[in-house]
Motif scaffolding. Structure first.
Motif, PDB file in Angstrom:
ATOM      1  N   SER A   1       0.824  -1.215   0.000  1.00  0.00           N
ATOM      2  CA  SER A   1       0.000   0.000   0.000  1.00  0.00           C
ATOM      3  C   SER A   1       0.853   1.258   0.000  1.00  0.00           C
TER       4      SER A   1
ATOM      5  N   SER B   1      -5.543   2.254   3.350  1.00  0.00           N
ATOM      6  CA  SER B   1      -5.196   1.129   2.481  1.00  0.00           C
ATOM      7  C   SER B   1      -4.297   0.145   3.216  1.00  0.00           C
TER       8      SER B   1
ATOM      9  N   PRO C   1      -8.821  -4.465  -5.913  1.00  0.00           N
ATOM     10  CA  PRO C   1      -8.779  -4.155  -4.487  1.00  0.00           C
ATOM     11  C   PRO C   1     -10.101  -4.471  -3.800  1.00  0.00           C
TER      12      PRO C   1
ATOM     13  N   CYS D   1     -12.854   3.565  -8.369  1.00  0.00           N
ATOM     14  CA  CYS D   1     -12.549   2.377  -9.168  1.00  0.00           C
ATOM     15  C   CYS D   1     -13.185   2.474 -10.551  1.00  0.00           C
TER      16      CYS D   1
ATOM     17  N   TRP E   1     -13.253  -4.253  -8.451  1.00  0.00           N
ATOM     18  CA  TRP E   1     -13.084  -4.254  -7.001  1.00  0.00           C
ATOM     19  C   TRP E   1     -13.995  -5.297  -6.373  1.00  0.00           C
TER      20      TRP E   1
ATOM     21  N   VAL F   1      -5.636  -4.783  -0.652  1.00  0.00           N
ATOM     22  CA  VAL F   1      -5.422  -5.841  -1.623  1.00  0.00           C
ATOM     23  C   VAL F   1      -5.541  -7.180  -0.905  1.00  0.00           C
TER      24      VAL F   1
ATOM     25  N   ASP G   1      -2.867  -7.109  -8.856  1.00  0.00           N
ATOM     26  CA  ASP G   1      -3.568  -6.277  -7.881  1.00  0.00           C
ATOM     27  C   ASP G   1      -2.804  -5.031  -7.439  1.00  0.00           C
TER      28      ASP G   1
ATOM     29  N   LEU H   1      -4.603  -1.382  -7.542  1.00  0.00           N
ATOM     30  CA  LEU H   1      -4.716  -0.510  -6.374  1.00  0.00           C
ATOM     31  C   LEU H   1      -4.157   0.868  -6.673  1.00  0.00           C
TER      32      LEU H   1
END
Length: 436
Positions: free
Chosen positions: A239, A317, A343, A367, A374, A406, A422, A426
């Motif tokens: 993150s 995150s 995510p 997103c 997502w 994630v 991923d 993200l």
């Protein structure tokens, strides 16, 4: 839940994440790796003890293992709100005690303390290096990164523990987790003298240290089609890396003329794994001080700062749990996040996560704008739910906060696993959030 494909995907992001993980064996190294990327993008460090100016551009503050970075767009006023991405730089591991030299029966060992909720067995029979920082008598610090096989926590042979495969492995944190690093008589001061020599400083100048073990096995793609990524400290450097990339991208887009309605911020805290209660943790005053000082630097008042926070949003995150194929019954049966599915939006009505319906809408919009799929995550009612910096941030600053992340396997292991797509998903979602 969205099933959209991303508007762009570049495995180069995951390649760079692998370099970031390898360069960040401690929170201090992770911050240094993020700062290196920020400075290449034109960000400049400001000291907490100096006066700050109102000029537009990117800035950052470093305090130990924590980093706060932000970009002030042209035309930002005192009450301009913030778009914040929160993360943490620390991971569960083994940390060196104040009197580290120990041993018995001809073995030289290093006394360690267990940091955070680590999976103890994942540190067994693994080649370990040593990293962290030395504090010198003049108050300066020196990073240490001994990235070669130096230590090992050996497991007891099955011949001496015949029931281990039937009754399970039982580890005592005090007696069974002490790494060995050589043979011979134990000598007080031996480890620090060795570390000082490796760091290139006189041992008599060393006044303190914050040292920890790390696995020297590098991150790697895994699987027939290399669709998985295995590596250390994904919780939560994945993150931190994505947020750093998103902040740099938002700053670059703003410099090219894309309007930013809010001030994008990266808040990477230390000590999340043991409760966030420190001067560099999310429960401390660091983020609030930085945000308020930014308001004051732009000529604002206390009321302007309150208005800015009231209009701000934070995405907290952190990694979450992908469904485990061997333990599917441990997961909530209607919510099974999978690797490379994008995510996850993390929800817990008891406020272990800070997400509510408004937060869901904010995350879904980001997103959708990024073209990123997502997924939803919620814990099994019969299993305790973990927590993040999200509820702390929401409660401390009164900011609308959304918990995301994630999905991974082997959380809190010395080596974790995620989908190789991923991390880029993200980063793109975070960029869209900062620019929205």
């Amino acid at each position: 839940m969205s099933t959209a494909r991303p508007r762009r995907f570049d495995r180069g992001h995951t390649d760079d994440l692998m370099s970031f993980l390898a360069a960040g064996p401690s929170p201090y190294h992770a911050v240094a790796a993020a700062v290196e990327r920020l400075e290449k993008a034109g960000f400049r460090q400001v000291e907490e003890t100096d006066a700050w100016d109102a000029a537009a551009g990117g800035r950052y503050v470093v305090r130990g293992g924590a980093l706060i970075a932000w970009f002030v767009p042209e035309g930002a006023g005192p009450a301009t709100p913030y778009r914040i991405i929160g993360a943490h730089t620390d991971s569960p591991n083994l940390r060196v005690k104040p009197l580290p030299d120990t041993g018995a029966h001809g073995w030289r060992q290093i006394a360690v303390e267990i940091y955070g909720g680590t999976l103890l067995n994942t540190w067994l029979d693994r080649d370990l290096g040593l990293s962290g920082r030395l504090t010198l008598r003049d108050g300066s610090t020196k990073l240490v990164h001994i990235d070669r096989p130096l230590m090992r926590v050996p497991q007891l042979a099955v011949h001496l523990d015949r029931a281990v495969n039937s009754d399970g492995l039982k580890l005592d944190k005090q007696r069974h987790m002490t790494p060995l690093w050589g043979l011979g008589e134990v000598a007080e001061g031996d480890l620090i003298a060795f570390v000082a020599e490796e760091a290139g400083v006189p041992v008599e100048d060393v006044a303190g240290w914050d040292l920890m073990a790390h696995s020297v096995e590098p991150p790697a793609y895994l699987g027939r089609d290399r669709e998985l990524l295995a590596g250390p400290r994904m919780d939560n450097l994945l993150s931190v890396h994505a947020a750093t990339a998103a902040l740099i991208a938002a700053a670059a887009d703003s410099a090219e003329g894309a309007p930013l309605a809010a001030i994008p911020v990266l808040a990477a805290f230390d000590h999340e794994e043991n409760g966030s209660q420190s001067d560099t943790g999310a429960e401390g005053p660091l983020l609030g001080n930085v945000l308020q000082r930014s308001v004051l630097a732009r000529g604002g008042t206390f009321e302007d700062g309150a208005r800015a926070l009231a209009g701000s949003v934070c995405l907290s995150s952190d990694t979450g749990h992908a469904v485990h194929p061997n333990y599917a019954e441990r997961h909530e049966p209607g919510h099974h996040p999978v690797p490379n599915g994008g995510p996850i939006l993390k929800v817990n009505v008891n406020q272990r996560y800070a997400t509510d319906g408004t937060g869901r809408a904010i995350f879904a919009a980001a997103c959708e704008r990024a073209g990123v799929p997502w997924q939803n995550f919620v814990s099994n009612n019969a299993m305790p739910c973990g927590t993040t910096i999200g509820p702390i941030t929401a409660a401390r600053h009164g900011i609308t906060t959304v918990d995301i992340g994630v999905p991974i396997l082997s959380m809190h292991s010395a080596r974790e696993l995620c989908g190789a797509d991923d991390p880029a998903y993200l980063a793109e979602a975070l960029t869209a959030f900062l620019e929205s």
